[in-house]
Design an enzyme around this catalytic site. Structure first.
Site, PDB file in Angstrom:
ATOM      1  N   SER A 140       1.021  -1.246   0.320  1.00 52.75           N
ATOM      2  CA  SER A 140      -0.385  -0.207  -0.159  1.00 52.75           C
ATOM      3  C   SER A 140       0.936   1.001  -0.661  1.00 52.75           C
ATOM      4  O   SER A 140       2.449   1.201   0.247  1.00 52.75           O
ATOM      5  CB  SER A 140      -0.891  -0.142   1.241  1.00 52.75           C
ATOM      6  OG  SER A 140      -1.881   1.511   1.203  1.00 52.75           O
ATOM      7  N   TYR A 153      -1.442  -0.632  11.381  1.00 49.37           N
ATOM      8  CA  TYR A 153      -1.397  -1.895   9.861  1.00 49.37           C
ATOM      9  C   TYR A 153      -0.423  -0.733   9.175  1.00 49.37           C
ATOM     10  O   TYR A 153       0.312  -1.286   7.953  1.00 49.37           O
ATOM     11  CB  TYR A 153      -3.156  -0.830   8.298  1.00 49.37           C
ATOM     12  CG  TYR A 153      -3.135  -0.746   7.273  1.00 49.37           C
ATOM     13  CD1 TYR A 153      -3.223  -2.360   7.091  1.00 49.37           C
ATOM     14  CD2 TYR A 153      -3.005  -0.135   6.647  1.00 49.37           C
ATOM     15  CE1 TYR A 153      -3.718  -2.213   5.161  1.00 49.37           C
ATOM     16  CE2 TYR A 153      -3.149  -0.559   4.968  1.00 49.37           C
ATOM     17  CZ  TYR A 153      -3.646  -1.195   4.586  1.00 49.37           C
ATOM     18  OH  TYR A 153      -3.253  -1.818   3.252  1.00 49.37           O
TER      19      TYR A 153
END
Length: 264
Positions: A140, A153
């Site tokens: 990401s 995360y």
């Protein structure tokens, strides 16, 4: 492509389904990995009927510590050779470090770090022995910065990206390549599952179709990193990251991810 088998984790989700479609359209066989047996069976049925390729399903809970070993055992039993490994499964979740439970964060570490690491440990030696293979790790844009309100995360994606880039170098001259996909916010079940639907971060989320297509092609070409699916503020922000003051950057990220005024 008719003799290439792709193993795709998180296959029943938005981005996972796109990877499934792309590979099946090219005539490739599939190993679909996910948590929900019913969704896997339905996807298997749909793909086989539409594309006439061989589809194997493996239902496993990635929060189990031996999830990767379970997957590899099923591959060995079925004598399946994995040509493309697409580590797509991911787990997110909004909230401060102290608001989130120990179980939530440990499970996230298992899904985002432990399982893809183990799968590569188990499958890469076979690829290297054959002198061919492709790995795509879905990371990401979050990997590039600290992420208040999704601290764990962002940290797990930073780990996956750092590991993947190092392996890209280590795998040179083996015939095997490793590509890291770095998308921005996408229109998938990730936002809903992570309580991020009403945040500024996902206000301009993109369709996973283009992200999957660019990631898949980059994997086929052996590219190291591919940035895609950046819309709105994400595109200029990505280029500004190296020069932006860290405190200012974190304040901005926290605001983008907050669905509660007290966290802004």
């Amino acid at each position: 492509m008719s003799n290439k088998t792709a193993l795709i984790t998180g296959a029943t989700g938005g981005l996972g389904k796109e990877f499934v479609r792309i590979h099946a359209e090219k005539g490739g066989n599939l190993v679909l990995v996910g948590r929900n047996p019913q969704k896997l069976e339905q996807l298997q049925h749909d793909v086989q009927n539409k594309y006439h390729v061989k589809v194997t399903t493996i239902a496993v809970d990635f929060t189990e510590f031996d999830a990767a070993e379970q997957i590899f055992s099923e591959l060995q039993k079925a004598n399946i050779r994995v040509d493309y490994l697409i580590n797509n499964a991911g787990l997110g979740g909004q909230g401060t470090f102290l608001e989130r439970t120990m179980e939530q964060d440990i499970n996230m570490a298992k899904v985002n770090m432990i399982v893809p690491t183990k799968l590569m440990k188990l499958i890469l030696p076979q690829m290297i022995k054959r002198g061919s293979g492709r790995v795509l790790n879905v990371s990401s844009l979050a990997a590039l910065v600290p992420g208040p309100l999704q601290a764990e995360y962002y940290a797990t994606k930073a780990y996956l990206t750092s590991l993947s880039d190092a392996l890209w170098y280590e795998l040179r001259d083996t015939g095997v390549t490793l590509t890291t996909l770095m998308p921005g916010a996408m229109e998938t079940g990730f936002a809903k599952a992570g309580d991020l639907t009403n945040t500024k971060m996902f206000a301009n989320a993109v369709s996973p179709k283009k992200v999957a297509e660019e990631g898949y092609q980059a994997m086929r070409n052996g590219k190291m990193n591919v940035y895609t699916g950046l819309r709105g503020w994400q595109q200029p922000f990505a280029s500004m990251m190296p020069i932006m003051p860290k405190k200012t950057m974190m304040r901005f990220i926290a605001d983008q991810q907050s669905n509660n005024k007290k966290n802004r």
